[in-house]
Design an enzyme around this catalytic site. Structure first.
Site, short mmCIF file in Angstrom:
data_model
loop_
_atom_site.label_atom_id
_atom_site.label_comp_id
_atom_site.label_asym_id
_atom_site.label_seq_id
_atom_site.Cartn_x
_atom_site.Cartn_y
_atom_site.Cartn_z
N SER A 151 61.46 50.67 70.38
CA SER A 151 60.00 50.77 70.50
C SER A 151 59.58 52.17 70.88
O SER A 151 60.30 52.90 71.59
CB SER A 151 59.53 49.78 71.58
OG SER A 151 58.19 50.02 71.95
N TYR A 176 59.33 46.48 79.94
CA TYR A 176 59.57 46.31 78.51
C TYR A 176 60.21 47.57 77.92
O TYR A 176 61.22 47.50 77.21
CB TYR A 176 58.27 45.98 77.78
CG TYR A 176 58.38 46.01 76.27
CD1 TYR A 176 59.06 45.00 75.60
CD2 TYR A 176 57.83 47.05 75.53
CE1 TYR A 176 59.18 45.02 74.22
CE2 TYR A 176 57.94 47.08 74.16
CZ TYR A 176 58.62 46.07 73.50
OH TYR A 176 58.75 46.11 72.14
#
Length: 344
Positions: free
Chosen positions: A136, A161
């Site tokens: 990501s 995350y």
């Protein structure tokens, strides 16, 4: 099934097959003639009905099979690899969402860390031609230099995350180094488009605007994102999947490049390379809907990055592709899908 030595067709395992990117990737793989085994735990992080609708599209393909399974289930994943013995693995399953990681950290540890170890162990036990996994843009965290390059250090994540995604890159590199199978991490930049996630801004904004409700605009509308259309993401994924990672012959341990190394492991950005300010993104949505949004301007949320922008030079050099779909075009495609799906 053709042999591994000269196969025009592969048996490909796709985790997170009921997800946004997962469904689109499975459709493309099937269209290319591959056999796909998809798994997903169909958790309730967002509307399970949408996930089931995505799976219903895939179920019509005779070369697609699905099993409801959690990547965090060590025994189930080990048994799956032993039975399927996939040629290649596309690992997209993860607990998604930056803000939710502040509320439910253990969900991220279970899926993104423990689950990824289980996938890596499967690739180790039954060696695959290539493991491609989702990372990501959030790994760039507190970085301020734009655009983000894979050569940049990524040591300052600002959400759990993001930390799990960076951990995935380190874990994959370690397994590639120790056990020799090729692995490639793809840093996705704010993916949007038809069949997208309801927790993402475009979906939430569309739903609220059509209902005549105000929309929450964080960062007072000044946040900037490298919004990347789903078809561009999938094209990049397909090309990378077909080109297994290799060790970098130019790698210098005295001056290491964070994106390559002596192991067959690589990391690439996949982004549109045209960052858009949030207010302009909303403008594209208003234009596609023909409705003016009622905006409620709010400060940035904990864990949010102010700006993202992708340097995709490395991806272009590796597979000859760079995303390029304009935001106005992509948003219009999403709205057409949304109206059709919800019969509006």
């Amino acid at each position: 099934m053709a042999t591994r030595e000269n196969h025009p067709v592969s048996e490909i395992l796709v985790t997170g097959a009921a997800g946004f990117i997962g469904m689109h990737a499975c459709e493309r793989l099937l269209a290319l003639g591959h056999s796909v085994v998809g798994i997903d735990n169909l958790n309730a992080y967002y509307d399970v009905g949408l996930k089931e609708a995505r799976l219903a599209r895939l179920a019509a393909h005779p070369r697609f099979s699905f099993e409801r399974m959690d990547v965090a289930d060590r025994e189930a994943i080990a048994t799956l690899f032993e039975r399927v013995r996939p040629h290649r693995v596309l690992h997209l399953a993860a607990q998604a969402g930056v803000r939710y990681s502040l509320e439910a950290p253990h969900a991220y540890v279970d899926s993104n860390l423990a689950g990824f170890v289980n996938i890596l162990e499967g690739c180790r036990a039954f060696p695959v031609e290539h493991l491609v996994y989702a990372s990501s843009s959030s790994v760039y965290g507190g970085n301020k230099k734009l655009p983000f390059s894979e050569r940049d250090a990524v040591d300052h994540p600002i959400s759990l995350y993001a930390a799990t995604k960076r951990a995935n890159e380190l874990m994959a590199h370690t397994y590639s180094h120790l056990f020799g199978f090729p692995a490639t991490g793809l840093r996705f930049f704010t993916v949007y488009g038809p069949w997208g996630r309801p927790d993402m801004a475009l979906f939430k904004f569309t739903r609220s605007i059509l209902a005549g409700e105000s929309i929450d605009v964080y960062g007072h509308g000044k946040l900037m994102r490298d919004y990347t259309y789903i078809d561009d993401i999938v094209e990049g994924v397909m090309r990378v999947l077909d080109k297994p990672a290799t060790a970098d012959p130019q790698y210098d341990a005295q001056a290491p490049n964070p994106s390559t190394g002596a192991a067959p492991h690589r990391v690439f950005n996949i982004g549109n390379s045209t960052p858009t300010v949030l207010t302009d993104y909303i403008g594209a949505l208003e234009s596609a809907l023909g409705i003016k949004a009622i905006q409620r301007l709010l400060p940035e949320q904990p864990g949010d990055m102010h700006s993202t922008a992708a340097d995709t030079t490395a991806l272009a050099e590796w597979v000859g592709f760079e995303p390029a779909t304009p935001v106005k075009v992509g948003v219009a495609h999403f709205i057409n899908w949304y109206r059709d799906f919800h019969h509006i």
